[in-house]
Each structure stands twice: as structure tokens, then as C-alpha cells.
Scaffold this active site. Structure first.
Site, short mmCIF file in Angstrom:
data_model
loop_
_atom_site.label_atom_id
_atom_site.label_comp_id
_atom_site.label_asym_id
_atom_site.label_seq_id
_atom_site.Cartn_x
_atom_site.Cartn_y
_atom_site.Cartn_z
N TYR A 63 54.55 76.29 122.39
CA TYR A 63 55.81 75.77 122.93
C TYR A 63 56.21 74.55 122.10
CZ TYR A 63 59.45 74.06 125.98
OH TYR A 63 60.66 73.65 126.46
N ASN B 299 58.47 68.48 128.30
CA ASN B 299 58.87 67.57 129.37
C ASN B 299 58.11 67.88 130.67
OD1 ASN B 299 60.12 69.77 130.68
ND2 ASN B 299 62.12 69.30 129.86
N SER C 4 53.46 60.09 125.34
CA SER C 4 52.56 59.69 124.26
C SER C 4 52.08 58.26 124.46
CB SER C 4 53.29 59.82 122.92
OG SER C 4 52.40 59.63 121.85
N GLN D 137 55.14 54.41 117.72
CA GLN D 137 54.71 55.28 118.82
C GLN D 137 55.65 55.17 120.01
OE1 GLN D 137 52.44 57.08 117.64
NE2 GLN D 137 52.33 58.48 119.36
N HIS E 11 58.62 57.72 120.85
CA HIS E 11 58.50 58.96 121.62
C HIS E 11 59.25 58.88 122.95
CE1 HIS E 11 55.74 61.29 119.13
NE2 HIS E 11 55.16 60.15 118.82
N GLU F 190 45.64 58.46 124.32
CA GLU F 190 45.88 59.57 123.39
C GLU F 190 45.50 59.15 121.97
OE1 GLU F 190 49.66 62.43 122.18
OE2 GLU F 190 50.01 60.37 122.85
N HIS F 191 45.98 57.98 121.54
CA HIS F 191 45.67 57.44 120.21
C HIS F 191 45.04 56.06 120.38
CE1 HIS F 191 49.50 59.79 119.80
NE2 HIS F 191 48.81 60.38 118.83
N ASP G 104 50.25 62.09 113.33
CA ASP G 104 51.35 62.85 113.93
C ASP G 104 51.86 63.94 112.98
OD1 ASP G 104 51.33 61.52 116.32
OD2 ASP G 104 52.93 60.12 115.79
N HIS H 161 19.97 92.42 144.26
CA HIS H 161 19.78 91.79 142.96
C HIS H 161 18.30 91.84 142.57
CE1 HIS H 161 23.83 90.16 143.37
NE2 HIS H 161 23.72 89.53 142.21
#
Length: 411
Positions: free
Chosen positions: A117, A202, A225, A248, A251, A310-311, A344, A403
Site C-alpha cells: 500500500y 493514514n 513518523s 522528520q 511527515h 521509529e528512528h 528514508d 493422542h
């Protein structure tokens, strides 16, 4: 851009799942008709019944409209992401021989079909095509579908199509939002269902991914982000720090960015630099950066580990010494030259990363996202007789006598 000193917080948002559930149900019931209707409603693009999938001729023509520097940039990104992804793929069989005389072999297989996506937003994101499609291909996935919301007039953006061509993807759909996720998960007349869906998007897209888990696999739920910069010691250049924080923040105004440092003067210099650089950079005008005083570099790392961003960037000689101690980050950038922006696009690491603290338990998009492990068990010779007593005892203790019989009969 707002500069906030000292607070250590996290941006949060609430989102209702009900509208997404209604969209998914509508696509499951009405197929293409629902996707087309929802595309017109949300993307303001009117498509005919045969226009969901991009025509191969339109795909091929897209390469001709790319600027040479963009084309070269995509080729660099593809080469580096492919190299890093291929290095993670292990095709050899792992065989474990056990004391009772049997073996368990671990084999890996790629999923048959995957989807990437690509979000819409303020601009097209060809880099997301690269991160998803190249990694899936390196994992061995044979069928890859890409979808992205259509632009004005129902057109797919040429740079997205060109990225697909360069990544050897021929199945591309002009659809976005929760309806795209539903179509990919359950299938429609035009869209063949997939096994795994990856990619950012989104809140509607992420909620849709959450709701279709179990029908398909996903890479994770992506939020805004994030970036944490730990800065201390020589080499922590306030201008580079300011640029990285501002980059950053591009974003979106909901993307949290932090700079942690025990050096109050450095934080002052970062704040002054941001204020100096801000005029003319409208893409970050409404963002917020948090500059946080900490007792020492170890405290900065402790705070960063709690955020699990994230970073995470380590800048300055004192901060760089912490690299081996970092555990909770989607991707780690070490040294003042290693800007998050390289990751990125062209560094080769994947930019589809865990957010919202998920780096505590989740990894970046990788070939593993598109592969599944399977154990293959062989019990030759005396192995069944040696294993059956232990297995039968456990089975009966759990209330499964048949079993036990099944194992004992082999003995």
C-alpha cells in the site's frame, strides 16, 4: 514550528473503528462496485469498472516522464534496498538432530502473493514502492500488487507507476483508503486477494489493516513518523541536528521529534538554529520539536529506550559510544553523518518501521515479513519408541488419551 523545552511526552490520537468496519463490510458485499463508489467519495476520482487496475501501456509510458535525477535516485534506492534485503534471506535447510534419533528440519517459504500500500497525502511516495516491492521480491514472492490512491481525474501518479516498472511490478491498482485494504484482503472481481499487506498510510488505512489481521498477514500498525536524536560531545553539530529534526517533522504536525542532551547550551543552539532556518520552510511550519535536558548520556538513552522510537540518531562522540547498548528502536543511525533521511530513501535499510513504541517488540519490514517457517519432522528407526512414553504421559495429563494411543502405536 513550535519548540518545547523539557517535557517528555508522546503524541496520542483516538480513532473510531466503526467507519472502517462499515467500509470493509461494504467491499466484502459489493466488491468492485463498492471500491469504485468509495474511491469517488473519498478520493474524488471517478473510475470506470475496468479502470481499477492500471493498463500495462500506461505503466511502461511512465518511465519516459521521469526527471533523470529522480530516475537515478530510484535506481540507487532499489539497488541498495535489494542488497540489504537479499543478505537477510536464508534458503538453506536447517536440520536439528535430536537425542532420540529423529530430526526436525526448518524450512522457509515465501508467501505466494503480497500487496504494497502506497499512501497518497501531499505528494506521491515512490520510495514506499521500493521499500515494499523490492523486499518482497528479494523474499521470493512471485505475485506483488501495488495500490495507491488515484489523483485528480482518476490518474495514477506517473512517478508511482515508474517506480513499479523499475521494481518489476506489473499489477498496480488506483485505489486507496480502507476500501483498498479490504479489496486486497478479501478480493473483488478485479482484485485477487493477497496473503500479506504492507505499507504505511493514514489512520483509516492502519485501522483497516488491524481489522483484516487473520484474513491476511500485515507488517504492523504504523502511526506518525518519529525521531529521537541523542546529542552529546564533540561532533554534535546544532545545525545538522536542527535539519534532521525539521526533516522528520515534514511527515506531519503529528510526527513527534525529540532531541535529548545533557548539554543545555547545545539545546539552546539547536533551538536558535531552528528559528533561523524556519523561514521559507513551510513544510514544517506547524510541527513541534521537543528539546529535553537530561542528566547525562546514559539518562538520554534510558529515555529513548522508553520511547522506543521509529528512528534513533546518535550524534556526537559521547552519544556514538552508546550504539551497542541500543535495543529499542526501529532503525538506529550512528554518527553525525548518518541522517535519518538517508534511511528514508537510499541507505538500503527499510523505511517501513515500527512506531508508537512498537520497536520494543516489532522489527522493520524485511524479507521475514513475506516468509514463513515450517518444521518438517521425521521419526525413523527407534525414535518413536523412545519418544512415545514421554509424549503419552503428557497427553494423558492434558486429557487427550487418543493422542497417547497415536504415539504408542508407533512404538
Amino acid at each position: 514550528m513550535r519548540i518545547v523545552r523539557n517535557p517528555l511526552g508522546r503524541s496520542t490520537s483516538e480513532f473510531s473503528a466503526e467507519p472502517v468496519a462499515e467500509i470493509i463490510d461494504e467491499v466484502r458485499r459489493k466488491g468492485d462496485a463498492a471500491v469504485l463508489e468509495l474511491t469517488e467519495r473519498f478520493d474524488h476520482a471517478q473510475l470506470g469498472p475496468d479502470q481499477l487496475r492500471v493498463d500495462p501501456n500506461e505503466l511502461e509510458a511512465s518511465i519516459g516522464v521521469l526527471e533523470p535525477d529522480v530516475l537515478n535516485g530510484l535506481r540507487t534506492a532499489i539497488a541498495n534496498v535489494k542488497a540489504v534485503a537479499k543478505a537477510q534471506v536464508r534458503d538453506e535447510l536447517v536440520t536439528v538432530s535430536l537425542a532420540e534419533g529423529h530430526t526436525v528440519e526448518i524450512v522457509e517459504h515465501p508467501v505466494r502473493r503480497a500487496a504494497v500500500y502506497v499512501p497518497g497525502g501531499r505528494a506521491p511516495y515512490p520510495s514506499t514502492v521500493v521499500m515494499g516491492a523490492v523486499t518482497a521480491r528479494a523474499a521470493g514472492v512471485r505475485e506483488i500488487a501495488v495500490c495507491a490512491p488515484p489523483g485528480p481525474g482518476g490518474r495514477a501518479h506517473p512517478v508511482i507507476l515508474a517506480a513499479c516498472v523499475l521494481c518489476e511490478v506489473t499489477e498496480v491498482y488506483r485505489m486507496g483508503g480502507a476500501q483498498a485494504i479490504a479489496a486486497l484482503a478479501f478480493g473483488t472481481e478485479s482484485v485477487k486477494a493477497v496473503d500479506v499487506i504492507v505499507g504505511p498510510g493514514n489512520p483509516f488505512v492502519q485501522e483497516a489493516k488491524r481489522q483484516v489481521v487473520g484474513q491476511v498477514g500485515i507488517d504492523g500498525i504504523a502511526g506518525p513518523s518519529e525521531l529521537v536524536v541523542i546529542a552529546a560531545g564533540a561532533g554534535a553539530d546544532p545545525e545538522l541536528i536542527a535539519l534532521d529534526l525539521m526533516a522528520q517533522a515534514e511527515h506531519g504536525e503529528d510526527s513527534p521529534v525529540w532531541c535529548l542532551s545533557p548539554d543545555a547550551q547545545l539545546l539552546d543552539a539547536v533551538a536558535e538554529t531552528i528559528e533561523r532556518l524556519l523561514p521559507g520552510r513551510s513544510s514544517v511550519a506547524n510541527a513541534e520539536v521537543q528539546l529535553i535536558d537530561v542528566g547525562d548520556v546514559a539518562a538520554a538513552l534510558s529515555h529513548a529506550e522508553q520511547i522506543a522510537p521509529e528512528h534513533l540518531q546518535l550524534m556526537g562522540e559521547d552519544a556514538e559510544a552508546l550504539a551497542d547498548r541500543v535495543r529499542n528502536a526501529g532503525c538506529l543511525f550512528v554518527g553525525s553523518s548518518a541522517a535519518t533521511a538517508f534511511g528514508d530513501y537510499v541507505a538500503g535499510s527499510n523505511h517501513v518501521l515500527p512506531t508508537g513504541g512498537a520497536a520494543r517488540f516489532q522489527s522493520a519490514l524485511s524479507p521475514a515479513t513475506f516468509r514463513r517457517r515450517m518444521a518438517r519432522v521425521s521419526l525413523p528407526g527407534e525414535a518413536p519408541a523412545r519418544l512415545a512414553p514421554a509424549g503419552a504421559a503428557l497427553a494423558r495429563a492434558e486429557g487427550f488419551p487418543v493422542h497417547a494411543e497415536s504415539m504408542e502405536r508407533r512404538a
